[in-house]
Design a protein around this motif. Structure first.
Motif, PDB file in Angstrom:
ATOM      1  N   VAL A  42       0.839  -1.204   0.000  1.00 54.94           N
ATOM      2  CA  VAL A  42       0.000   0.000   0.000  1.00 54.94           C
ATOM      3  C   VAL A  42       0.872   1.251   0.000  1.00 54.94           C
ATOM      4  CG1 VAL A  42      -1.656   1.337   1.369  1.00 54.94           C
ATOM      5  CG2 VAL A  42      -1.980  -1.122   1.068  1.00 54.94           C
ATOM      6  N   ARG A  46       0.924   4.087  -2.966  1.00 57.18           N
ATOM      7  CA  ARG A  46       0.469   5.448  -2.649  1.00 57.18           C
ATOM      8  C   ARG A  46       1.557   6.492  -2.884  1.00 57.18           C
ATOM      9  NH1 ARG A  46      -2.959   4.872   2.940  1.00 57.18           N
ATOM     10  NH2 ARG A  46      -4.779   3.811   2.062  1.00 57.18           N
ATOM     11  N   TRP A  51      -1.118   8.442  -8.273  1.00 54.14           N
ATOM     12  CA  TRP A  51      -1.973   7.360  -7.770  1.00 54.14           C
ATOM     13  C   TRP A  51      -3.454   7.692  -7.871  1.00 54.14           C
ATOM     14  CZ3 TRP A  51      -1.688   2.411  -7.181  1.00 54.14           C
ATOM     15  CH2 TRP A  51      -2.601   1.739  -6.377  1.00 54.14           C
ATOM     16  N   LYS A  59      -4.622   0.438 -11.048  1.00 49.22           N
ATOM     17  CA  LYS A  59      -4.222   0.427  -9.641  1.00 49.22           C
ATOM     18  C   LYS A  59      -4.142  -1.003  -9.126  1.00 49.22           C
ATOM     19  CE  LYS A  59      -6.008   4.862  -7.981  1.00 49.22           C
ATOM     20  NZ  LYS A  59      -6.965   5.490  -7.051  1.00 49.22           N
ATOM     21  N   LEU A  63      -0.918  -2.778  -7.560  1.00 52.56           N
ATOM     22  CA  LEU A  63      -0.957  -3.400  -6.237  1.00 52.56           C
ATOM     23  C   LEU A  63      -0.481  -4.845  -6.297  1.00 52.56           C
ATOM     24  CD1 LEU A  63      -4.339  -1.893  -5.057  1.00 52.56           C
ATOM     25  CD2 LEU A  63      -2.172  -1.619  -3.830  1.00 52.56           C
ATOM     26  N   THR A 104      -8.081  -5.028   0.898  1.00 51.60           N
ATOM     27  CA  THR A 104      -7.133  -3.951   0.614  1.00 51.60           C
ATOM     28  C   THR A 104      -6.971  -3.750  -0.882  1.00 51.60           C
ATOM     29  OG1 THR A 104      -5.936  -4.375   2.674  1.00 51.60           O
ATOM     30  CG2 THR A 104      -4.745  -3.172   0.973  1.00 51.60           C
ATOM     31  N   GLU A 107     -10.262  -1.993  -2.003  1.00 50.06           N
ATOM     32  CA  GLU A 107     -10.386  -0.628  -1.485  1.00 50.06           C
ATOM     33  C   GLU A 107      -9.339   0.305  -2.072  1.00 50.06           C
ATOM     34  OE1 GLU A 107     -10.217  -1.121   2.753  1.00 50.06           O
ATOM     35  OE2 GLU A 107     -12.035  -2.345   2.755  1.00 50.06           O
ATOM     36  N   GLU A 108      -8.083  -0.122  -2.095  1.00 49.11           N
ATOM     37  CA  GLU A 108      -7.003   0.736  -2.588  1.00 49.11           C
ATOM     38  C   GLU A 108      -7.113   0.987  -4.090  1.00 49.11           C
ATOM     39  OE1 GLU A 108      -4.673   2.480  -0.921  1.00 49.11           O
ATOM     40  OE2 GLU A 108      -5.549   1.767   0.950  1.00 49.11           O
TER      41      GLU A 108
END
Length: 134
Positions: A42, A46, A51, A59, A63, A104, A107-108
């Motif tokens: 993460v 970021r 980002w 993304k 990730l 994660t 969401e990210e």
């Protein structure tokens, strides 16, 4: 205990020195690594100055690449780590870690439920997270 090798190893590649240093011994080390790997993934993503402007699918790709990068150092031990994590006494915690990792990713990356059904993507991410060591 049956199956112990030299230095307290239980037939795995985790040193006996883990005992007493990390709570829950070798499984504690695996838990720590899983959480640390997720945080590094993460943080690394970021730090990308663009980002917020990157599309959700890109993304997600970044990730996954970051996770594989951090996992790469341990890929020889990943199958053993998952085998330890899938033992009955560790299964619930391992599942929680993996579901947290999938959450994660979702969401990210900013994937929305309107973009596609989240169940297939979550299942795919979970499978990839378990098997990405080899």
């Amino acid at each position: 205990m049956e199956g112990r090798g030299r230095g307290g190893e239980r037939g795995h590649r985790y040193p006996g020195s883990v005992q007493g240093i990390v709570e829950n011994g070798e499984y504690g080390l695996i838990q720590y690594f899983m959480e640390e790997c997720k945080q590094q993934m993460v943080t690394t993503c970021r730090q990308n100055k663009e980002w917020e402007e990157i599309k959700a699918y890109d993304k997600l790709k970044l990730l996954m690449q970051a996770r594989i990068k951090f996992l790469g150092r341990y890929r020889e031990q990943w199958a053993t780590a998952m085998a330890i994590g899938l033992q009955p006494e560790h299964l619930k915690t391992t599942a929680a870690h993996l579901v947290g990792l999938v959450d994660t990713f979702v969401e990210e990356s900013g994937i929305e439920t309107t973009q596609f059904s989240q169940h297939p993507i979550r299942a795919s991410l979970l499978f990839t997270s378990i098997s990405s060591g080899k």
